[in-house]
Each structure stands twice: as C-alpha cells, then as structure tokens.
Design an enzyme around this catalytic site. Structure first.
Site, PDB file in Angstrom:
ATOM      1  N   GLU A  39      40.206  28.729  38.296  1.00 56.84           N
ATOM      2  CA  GLU A  39      39.577  27.405  38.151  1.00 56.84           C
ATOM      3  C   GLU A  39      38.722  27.483  36.880  1.00 56.84           C
ATOM      4  OE1 GLU A  39      37.744  26.472  41.940  1.00 56.84           O
ATOM      5  OE2 GLU A  39      39.621  26.854  43.013  1.00 56.84           O
TER       6      GLU A  39
ATOM      7  N   HIS B  53      33.683  24.557  40.633  1.00 59.97           N
ATOM      8  CA  HIS B  53      35.081  24.652  41.078  1.00 59.97           C
ATOM      9  C   HIS B  53      35.928  23.540  40.482  1.00 59.97           C
ATOM     10  CE1 HIS B  53      34.586  27.703  44.315  1.00 59.97           C
ATOM     11  NE2 HIS B  53      33.353  27.255  44.307  1.00 59.97           N
TER      12      HIS B  53
ATOM     13  N   TYR C 281      31.767  27.460  56.913  1.00 57.91           N
ATOM     14  CA  TYR C 281      32.048  27.891  55.541  1.00 57.91           C
ATOM     15  C   TYR C 281      31.023  28.946  55.147  1.00 57.91           C
ATOM     16  CZ  TYR C 281      34.894  23.664  54.878  1.00 57.91           C
ATOM     17  OH  TYR C 281      35.842  22.698  54.972  1.00 57.91           O
TER      18      TYR C 281
ATOM     19  N   GLU D  97      32.791  20.199  42.373  1.00 55.92           N
ATOM     20  CA  GLU D  97      34.260  20.252  42.405  1.00 55.92           C
ATOM     21  C   GLU D  97      34.770  19.115  41.531  1.00 55.92           C
ATOM     22  OE1 GLU D  97      37.422  22.150  43.786  1.00 55.92           O
ATOM     23  OE2 GLU D  97      35.868  22.306  45.313  1.00 55.92           O
TER      24      GLU D  97
ATOM     25  N   TYR E 142      45.361  25.375  48.862  1.00 63.65           N
ATOM     26  CA  TYR E 142      45.259  25.282  50.324  1.00 63.65           C
ATOM     27  C   TYR E 142      46.599  25.393  51.038  1.00 63.65           C
ATOM     28  CZ  TYR E 142      40.363  23.912  49.662  1.00 63.65           C
ATOM     29  OH  TYR E 142      39.032  23.886  49.330  1.00 63.65           O
TER      30      TYR E 142
END
Length: 313
Positions: free
Chosen positions: A24, A116, A164, A178, A288
């Site tokens: 990323e 990210h 998380y 993000e 994912y």
C-alpha cells in the site's frame, strides 16, 4: 474557568505509520519522504515521528511476510516470548509496541496515524475504533470540514465480536487513514494528495487544540460495521460468484434488499437478503479475498461529541 466539557491533556507524541501493509504505497512513499524532510508534518511543541512499520514487506512490495501485521497487536501475540521461531510480523509487533507503547499504558504515544490504501472505491476514509471518544470525533469533524467539498467518510469498526488488534491500537488515540481506489503496488498522485491533506488537517487540529482553541459540540455521520459478507462458494470452498457490476465501485451507497450483489458465471444474479438498507464498504477489496470478505455491511449512525479544550488553558 473553562466552559468546555472535556479538558484533555495536550498532545505531545504523535507517530505516522506507513507500510503496515508493504504494497500500500501511498503511506510508504509519504513516510519515506517525511523521514528525509519532515518540515510539513512538524508543529510547534509536538513530536511527530514518521515510521515504516513493516520494512521487510515494503522491500518485497507485498502485504506481509508471514502474517498480517495489522491483526497481531493483541495481548497474546504481544506477550509471546521473543524467539526466531515467531512469525516475522509478531516479532515486529513486539518491537513496535516497545517503541510506541506499551499498549494500554501511560507511556504509549498519544496518537498513531496508520496510513493505508484500498483497491475499493472508498475515497478518503477515517477509521474510528471507539464511538465514545469525544477527542477523535472532534478531530474527524475538523478533517471532514477542512476537506469539504471533497467527501471524507468515517468507518466505525466497533463491534462486540469482530475484534481488530490493529497496529495503531497501541496509542491512546488510534486513527486509521484509508484512501482509494488504488491498486496494490501502485502510486497515484490524486490519492497521495488526498492522504497528505488528511494528515495536514489532522496535525493542524492537534496544534489548534494544544494552543488552547476550544472546539464546540459537534456531530458526525459514521458508517458502523454490521457484518462481513463472503463470496458465494462451491463445495470445494472456491468462489462461485463475483461482485455484481451494479455493486462494483458503489462503496458508501445505499444497498437495498433485493438489489444485485453477486453474479454467477452462468448469469444468475444473487440479490441482497434481509429487510434493511445497508451501506457496503471495502467492496471487492483485493487484500480481503484471502480473508473471505467480499464486502462489509454498515449502517449509518450519528455520533456526537461534547466541546473539548486542552487542560493547559
């Protein structure tokens, strides 16, 4: 006597993490730049430390080497006896916890911004882990107002069963940033510019707070995670349908029961079940697939914050 409801200590130590996922690249590129020349992230009276979190993954331009660094900051992994047999990312997590934590202690960094990218069409997204945190709600409100008319969404990951153990969770205030869409291993100038602005506004907010500015009560709209949805699968566990074209790139848009969600190779549409409208995020995120997540369903919630000011003033 100050009129504000929440008087917090001034913020002293801030870290900006890039390369938690080594492919990323926006965070990697910005953090490497700031390590060379940090003028734009410095603010009077504030220590701001840019840091590459997963250097081995960055070198290989891969998400991780042994396991996902952004999922191992739990007491079990952080408490394991250090040895060469541990996965690289678990050892690295312990090092990061030592440098910027320890997690849940007085000594930990005040704020960690973790940078990210997503391959999903999510634009500028701030990730919030705690719905009752007035300081972060105020900060996110400030960033949203400063970026307008460019939209900035807030994703609330608070959930009773979806835990998380993120890299940023070792700080007193954890902020996920993000920005997408951007392919893995690629740099896009527009995405870089947006992430850079988000960090600038966040640091300006901290500076204003430390200087004694009072922030009046505010409210923000957030998208709270409900559940993660896997792809339909065959008997062998392989993907049997893909994201429907009508859902592709429609992150944050309302998805109603009966709307198309998946498409099989023989042209069959699989619609959204249930009886409530949801807002999908991380639609068709590349990283994912291995986590068996096609998208996450969220619901829209409003969070309010009391006025805040620094206890120094």
């Amino acid at each position: 006597m100050t009129s504000c409801h929440v008087a917090d200590d001034p913020i002293k130590k801030v870290a900006i993490f890039g390369g938690t996922h080594g492919n990323e690249l926006t965070g990697v590129f910005l953090v490497k730049h700031w390590l060379e020349n940090g003028t734009e992230i410095q603010r009077t009276g504030l220590e701001v430390k840019p840091f590459i979190t997963n250097p081995r993954a960055v070198k290989k331009c891969t998400r991780y080497v042994d396991c996902d660094l952004n999922r191992v900051f739990d007491p079990e992994n952080l408490g394991k006896k250090m040895s060469e047999d541990l996965p690289y990312e678990v050892r690295r997590a312990q090092e990061i916890n030592h440098l910027f934590g320890p997690k849940d202690s007085e000594d930990s960094y005040d704020i960690i911004f973790d940078l990210h990218n997503t391959t999903s069409n999510m634009g500028c997204t701030l990730i919030l882990e705690d719905s009752r945190n007035d300081f972060l709600i105020q900060m996110f409100h400030y960033i949203k107002m400063s970026l307008a008319p460019l939209p900035c969404y807030v994703y609330l990951t608070e959930h009773p069963s979806l835990k998380y153990a993120t890299t940023r969770s070792i700080a007193k205030y954890a902020v996920g940033i993000e920005v997408g869409p951007q392919p893995q291993g690629v740099l896009r100038a527009d995405i870089l510019d947006q992430m850079r602005k988000m960090i600038k506004h966040a640091l300006d907010f901290i500076h204003n707070f430390n200087e004694g500015k009072e922030f009046p009560p505010c409210a923000i709209e957030v998208y709270k995670i409900m559940e993660k949805v896997d792809y339909p699968r065959n008997k062998c566990g392989e993907i049997a349908a893909i994201i429907h074209p009508k859902l592709q790139d429609q992150d944050w848009k309302p998805l109603h029961p009966g709307d198309p969600v998946f498409l099989t190779l023989d042209g069959k549409t699989i619609p959204l079940g249930g009886d409530c409208t949801v807002y999908p995020v991380f639609v068709n995120e590349a990283a994912y697939y291995e986590k068996k997540e096609a998208f996450a369903k969220t619901t829209k919630v409003t969070l309010s914050a009391e006025s805040i000011c620094s206890s120094l003033h």
